[in-house]
Design a protein around this motif. Structure first.
Motif, PDB file in Angstrom:
ATOM      1  N   TRP A 147      -7.518 -65.442  -6.327  1.00 10.08           N
ATOM      2  CA  TRP A 147      -6.064 -65.891  -6.246  1.00 10.08           C
ATOM      3  C   TRP A 147      -5.448 -64.606  -7.533  1.00 10.08           C
ATOM      4  O   TRP A 147      -4.236 -64.776  -7.443  1.00 10.08           O
ATOM      5  CB  TRP A 147      -5.773 -67.285  -6.893  1.00 10.08           C
ATOM      6  CG  TRP A 147      -6.350 -68.494  -6.009  1.00 10.08           C
ATOM      7  CD1 TRP A 147      -7.554 -69.254  -6.315  1.00 10.08           C
ATOM      8  CD2 TRP A 147      -5.918 -68.869  -4.788  1.00 10.08           C
ATOM      9  NE1 TRP A 147      -7.694 -70.204  -5.275  1.00 10.08           N
ATOM     10  CE2 TRP A 147      -6.681 -69.930  -4.372  1.00 10.08           C
ATOM     11  CE3 TRP A 147      -4.606 -68.450  -4.104  1.00 10.08           C
ATOM     12  CZ2 TRP A 147      -6.382 -70.319  -3.299  1.00 10.08           C
ATOM     13  CZ3 TRP A 147      -4.546 -68.962  -2.778  1.00 10.08           C
ATOM     14  CH2 TRP A 147      -5.284 -70.015  -2.372  1.00 10.08           C
ATOM     15  N   LEU A 250      -3.798 -73.683 -11.707  1.00  5.89           N
ATOM     16  CA  LEU A 250      -4.849 -73.305 -11.033  1.00  5.89           C
ATOM     17  C   LEU A 250      -6.193 -73.272 -12.028  1.00  5.89           C
ATOM     18  O   LEU A 250      -7.135 -73.668 -11.303  1.00  5.89           O
ATOM     19  CB  LEU A 250      -4.487 -71.729 -10.822  1.00  5.89           C
ATOM     20  CG  LEU A 250      -5.657 -70.822  -9.828  1.00  5.89           C
ATOM     21  CD1 LEU A 250      -5.875 -71.381  -8.685  1.00  5.89           C
ATOM     22  CD2 LEU A 250      -4.970 -69.326  -9.891  1.00  5.89           C
ATOM     23  N   LEU A 306      -1.296 -70.648  -2.512  1.00 10.88           N
ATOM     24  CA  LEU A 306      -1.558 -70.857  -3.827  1.00 10.88           C
ATOM     25  C   LEU A 306      -1.114 -72.385  -4.116  1.00 10.88           C
ATOM     26  O   LEU A 306      -1.654 -72.826  -4.899  1.00 10.88           O
ATOM     27  CB  LEU A 306      -1.107 -69.790  -4.553  1.00 10.88           C
ATOM     28  CG  LEU A 306      -1.306 -69.818  -6.185  1.00 10.88           C
ATOM     29  CD1 LEU A 306      -2.787 -70.366  -6.661  1.00 10.88           C
ATOM     30  CD2 LEU A 306      -0.837 -68.499  -6.987  1.00 10.88           C
TER      31      LEU A 306
END
Length: 364
Positions: A147, A250, A306
């Motif tokens: 990512w 994340l 994402l």
């Protein structure tokens, strides 16, 4: 309970008349220390000053801390007759050779890295998220790797360098690419693997010390955190806080994957480097690549992927609406790089780019 997070930011010290960067950071920091204490500090180059938030457990507190920290730094700058600009690279100024700050560590850096220090007039945003131990931080790093190019595209805020448009959205990352230990981190089989590689790099002289591990994700050298350090400094406190909350989500998603025993994807360094360059060149406006499949993908689409990936963590922390709105704002309203270029297009003056940055730094 959501993991605590914090931000380190760097800002350029700018002359309010010429709008060029000036080597006055040490004076600004000395004055800012009256309000912020050790949370204000110098950096390698005397064009830029750094400030840090305390750890925060929610997004509202973090945005308040970033705003008050920026205000304290800006007030200190104003008292010294200068201003602060939150841009990833200097828009105007005579940059090379860079004015290296005083101190034994900075002198050692100049002796070890030499002309590399000349292009370190760059300002970044480092996001720290608490970790129970360094073993977990390294495992999380593996899960973050795919990512990183998308995060880089979202944070792009450095299109100009010393009076010229570089053609890139994030020129700052080009400066880092020259360093021996920088950019996307390797995939680590274990914390022992991490320690072995770091020991080798220290032994051969590629690292001055563990503080010069400049991978974009690393276990912090001094805090119980995983540090994500790839973004340009954000234009506003709100932008910085949303970016940090997205990274925390994340990290939390990655922690859950580690605890569930899910293997981390293993994109190659070559694919990550290519994706980094695509993100640095065009930011969210450009086409990138899914580093796990090798298929082309627009960075706006990857930003949506994402968000979908971290949706449960954002919902659990209560950050979903704010972060989703912030990402949409970047997609539709433009990243910092796009906002800088929009300021230039109005009259064709780079001084207007600096003036807009001075206002955004304090959210005025």
């Amino acid at each position: 309970m959501a993991l605590r997070m914090g931000i380190e930011e760097e800002y350029f010290v700018v002359d309010p008349g010429s709008r060029e960067v000036v080597p006055r950071a040490a004076a600004v920091v000395r004055r800012a220390e009256r309000a912020l204490g050790e949370r204000a500090s110098t950096e390698l180059v005397d064009f830029l000053a750094e400030a840090k938030t305390p750890p925060c457990d929610d997004l509202d507190k973090l945005e308040e801390q970033v705003g008050s920290m920026r205000a304290a730094m800006a007030d200190a700058a104003a008292a010294e007759g200068v201003r602060l600009a939150a841009t990833g690279t200097p828009v105007l100024g005579d940059l090379v050779p860079a004015p290296i700050s005083a101190g034994a560590r900075y002198a050692e850096s100049l002796a070890v890295y030499r002309a590399l220090d000349d292009e370190q007039s760059i300002c970044s945003c480092h996001v720290h998220v608490e970790m129970p131990d360094r073993e977990r931080a390294v495992a999380v790093s593996n899960h973050l790797r795919p990512w990183l190019p998308t995060l880089l595209a979202l944070a792009a805020n450095s299109p100009y360098w010393a009076g010229r448009d570089t053609g890139h959205a994030c020129w700052r990352v080009m400066a880092w690419a020259r360093w021996p230990v920088a950019g996307p981190p390797p995939y680590f089989e274990s914390y022992a693997h991490y320690e072995e590689l770091v020991g080798t790099l220290l032994g051969c002289g590629a690292l001055m010390d563990t503080g010069t591990i400049f991978w974009d994700v690393r276990p912090s050298a001094r805090l119980p955190t995983v540090e994500v350090r790839l973004g340009d400094v954000a234009p506003t406190a709100a932008d910085a806080s949303v970016f940090a909350a997205l990274i925390r989500a994340l990290v939390e998603t990655s922690v859950r994957a580690v605890e569930a025993g899910e293997p981390a994807p293993g994109p190659s360094q070559e694919m990550l480097r290519a994706a980094y360059w695509l993100a640095a060149r065009d930011g969210l406006a450009g086409d990138g690549v899914d580093v796990c499949t090798g298929r082309p993908a627009a960075f706006r689409a990857l930003a949506g992927d994402l968000l979908a990936h971290v949706l449960p963590a954002l919902r659990d922390s209560g950050d979903l609406d704010r972060v989703a709105a912030g990402v949409r704002r970047l997609i539709t309203g433009g990243t910092g790089a796009e906002r800088q270029r929009a300021a230039y297009r109005r009259r064709g003056r780079l001084t207007d780019v600096v003036d807009a940055a001075l206002l955004r730094t304090r959210d005025l």
